[in-house]
Scaffold this active site. Structure first.
Site, PDB file in Angstrom:
ATOM      1  CG  ASN A 130     -10.520  64.389  83.683  1.00 18.65           C
ATOM      2  OD1 ASN A 130     -10.327  65.433  83.069  1.00 18.65           O
ATOM      3  ND2 ASN A 130     -11.692  63.783  83.701  1.00 18.65           N
ATOM      4  CB  VAL A 131      -4.378  64.766  86.894  1.00 15.56           C
ATOM      5  CG1 VAL A 131      -3.706  65.030  85.552  1.00 15.56           C
ATOM      6  CG2 VAL A 131      -4.906  66.080  87.486  1.00 15.56           C
ATOM      7  CG  ASP A 132     -10.332  63.291  88.326  1.00 12.93           C
ATOM      8  OD1 ASP A 132     -10.271  62.113  87.894  1.00 12.93           O
ATOM      9  OD2 ASP A 132     -11.094  64.150  87.819  1.00 12.93           O
ATOM     10  CG  HIS A 152      -2.946  65.663  80.254  1.00 13.51           C
ATOM     11  ND1 HIS A 152      -4.036  66.493  80.031  1.00 13.51           N
ATOM     12  CD2 HIS A 152      -2.351  65.512  79.041  1.00 13.51           C
ATOM     13  CE1 HIS A 152      -4.088  66.821  78.747  1.00 13.51           C
ATOM     14  NE2 HIS A 152      -3.083  66.232  78.131  1.00 13.51           N
ATOM     15  CB  CYS A 160      12.993  64.422  93.334  1.00  9.96           C
ATOM     16  SG  CYS A 160      14.166  63.076  92.987  1.00  9.96           S
ATOM     17  CB  CYS A 216      13.754  63.953  97.142  1.00  9.57           C
ATOM     18  SG  CYS A 216      13.954  62.191  96.747  1.00  9.57           S
ATOM     19  CB  CYS A 219      17.665  63.515  97.060  1.00  9.91           C
ATOM     20  SG  CYS A 219      17.198  63.206  95.335  1.00  9.91           S
ATOM     21  N   GLY A 262     -17.081  65.196  77.336  1.00  4.69           N
ATOM     22  CA  GLY A 262     -16.779  66.223  78.323  1.00  4.69           C
ATOM     23  C   GLY A 262     -15.440  66.905  78.171  1.00  4.69           C
ATOM     24  CG  ASN A 288     -17.870  69.383  75.479  1.00  2.69           C
ATOM     25  OD1 ASN A 288     -17.471  69.030  76.585  1.00  2.69           O
ATOM     26  ND2 ASN A 288     -17.743  70.631  75.053  1.00  2.69           N
TER      27      ASN A 288
END
Length: 349
Positions: A130-132, A152, A160, A216, A219, A262, A288
Site C-alpha cells: 500500500n502507498v497510503d 511500492h 522530478c 519542479c 529545476c 489482505g 484473505n
C-alpha cells in the site's frame, strides 16, 4: 514495442472451489498460534485499508472492481514528448482530486493491531504494497516505523526526473493554485466520483489538456522547466528499485515465518516474496477473501476470512497480558476508526 498489461489473478485460479470458511474464533486461535513464537514478517495489501475508507482494486473473485480501469503506465508518465505530457496531465488532474481523501484517511483497527504485534515483537517487520501511509500513521514509535517497508513507495513524496524530491502536501497546494476550475470536482469525490486505492479518481468528460502541472521549483531555479513529475510510487510497468527489492528479501530471510493479510498478490513483487519464504522452508499463512496468486502453492496455509474479523482479536489474544503494564500497547489495542469503503469488498488487495 513491449506490450504491457495490468497484473491480475491467473485465469486458472478464478473461480476456484473453496471450502467453507472456518469459524472466526478458530481462525483467531490458528493465527495466534502461528504468531506466538514471534519474529514473523507480515505482508499486507489493499484489503487492510478498506476499513479506512480506501477502496480495494479487486473484489472477492480476484477481478478488478472496475473492469474499465485503465491505469497510466510508467513509460507513459515519464515520456518527455507532448504525448507524455498529456498522460501526465491526465494523471495529475485525477490525482489532484483523489489525494485529499487518502491524505486524511485514518488507520483502522487492523493497522493498529499489526502495530501492536510489531511493538511486542510477535511481528518483527512489515512489508506493505500500500502507498497510503496508514501503517506508519498507526506506528507507536520511530523504531516500529523503521521496520515497515513500503514496497511500492508512498504517495506523500514527489520527485522530478532529475531526482529532486519534495512533500506531496506542498505540491497539492501548487496544483490547487494553478487549477481553480477543478476545485468544484474535488467536492464530488467519494460521492459522484469513484476513487482508486492510489488516489486516482475517475473523471469523465473533462479536458485533461486544460490541467496545469507545476514544474519542479529546484529545476526552475536552474532555468529548466521540468514537468516530468511523479509521486514516489511504483507504477505499472516500472520495476521495484533494487535497494527496496533487496531489503524485502532480507526481511523475509531474517524472519522465522510469514503472515499475509489482505492481498491477492497479483503483482509479482509480492508473490516472489512468498516464493522466497517457501524456498527457505519458512511457514506461510494467508488471510484473505477470494482467490489469490498463492493458491497454486500447496505449502501456503490459507484462511478465507476478512482481516478485520480476525487480526484485532489475534492482537488482543497475544498482547492483552503485556498491555496491563504497557500504556502504549493498551492504546494500540483500542484504537482505530472504521469507515468502510463502498465496495462490498473487505478482503482482497
Amino acid at each position: 514495442m513491449v506490450k504491457l498489461s495490468v497484473p491480475g489473478i491467473p485465469k486458472s485460479l478464478s473461480p476456484l472451489p473453496s471450502s467453507p470458511p472456518i469459524p472466526i474464533p478458530q481462525a483467531v486461535e490458528r493465527v495466534s498460534a502461528f504468531l506466538s513464537p514471534g519474529n514473523a514478517v507480515v505482508l499486507t495489501g489493499a484489503g487492510v485499508s478498506v476499513d479506512s475508507g480506501i477502496r480495494a482494486y479487486r473484489g472477492h473473485d480476484g477481478r478488478y472492481l472496475n473492469p474499465n480501469y485503465k491505469p497510466i503506465f510508467y513509460q507513459e508518465l515519464v515520456d518527455p514528448t507532448p504525448t507524455g505530457h498529456l498522460f501526465r496531465q491526465r494523471y495529475w488532474s485525477r490525482s489532484y482530486l483523489g489525494y485529499p481523501p487518502v491524505r486524511d484517511a485514518l488507520p483502522n483497527p487492523i493497522h493498529y493491531s499489526l502495530a501492536a504485534l510489531q511493538h511486542t515483537g510477535h511481528c518483527r517487520s512489515l512489508i506493505t504494497q500500500n502507498v497510503d501511509g496508514l501503517h506508519k500513521k498507526a506506528s507507536p514509535s520511530e523504531e516500529v516505523r523503521r521496520r515497515i517497508l513500503e514496497l511500492h513507495g508512498t504517495l506523500f513524496i514527489v520527485h522530478c526526473k532529475h531526482g529532486h524530491t519534495w512533500d506531496r502536501d506542498s505540491y497539492q497546494e501548487r496544483l490547487e493554485a494553478l487549477n481553480p476550475l477543478w476545485q468544484p470536482l474535488a467536492e464530488k469525490v467519494g460521492r459522484e466520483l469513484r476513487r482508486n486505492p492510489d488516489g486516482d479518481v475517475e473523471v469523465e468528460g473533462m479536458d485533461f489538456a486544460s490541467f496545469n502541472i507545476p514544474p519542479c521549483e529546484r529545476c526552475a531555479a536552474d532555468g529548466v522547466n521540468e514537468t516530468v513529475i511523479k509521486p514516489n510510487v511504483t507504477f505499472f510497468g516500472e520495476s521495484i528499485h533494487e535497494p527496496l527489492k533487496d531489503q524485502s528479501y532480507r526481511l523475509v530471510e531474517e524472519a522465522s515465518r510469514m503472515l499475509i493479510v489482505g492481498t491477492t498478490m497479483a503483482t509479482y513483487s509480492a508473490f516472489r516474496l512468498i516464493r522466497h519464504a517457501l524456498g527457505l522452508d519458512k511457514p506461510v499463512l494467508l488471510l484473505n477473501v477470494g482467490p489469490t496468486r498463492a493458491d497454486s502453492l500447496p505449502a501456503v496455509e490459507k484462511i478465507e476470512l476478512p482481516a478485520g474479523d480476525v487480526i484485532r482479536n489475534v492482537a488482543q489474544a497475544l498482547c492483552a497480558t503485556e498491555a496491563q503494564t504497557d500504556p502504549v500497547l493498551r492504546t494500540l489495542l483500542t484504537s482505530g476508526v472504521v469507515r468502510a469503503a463502498k465496495t462490498g469488498d473487505r478482503g482482497a488487495g
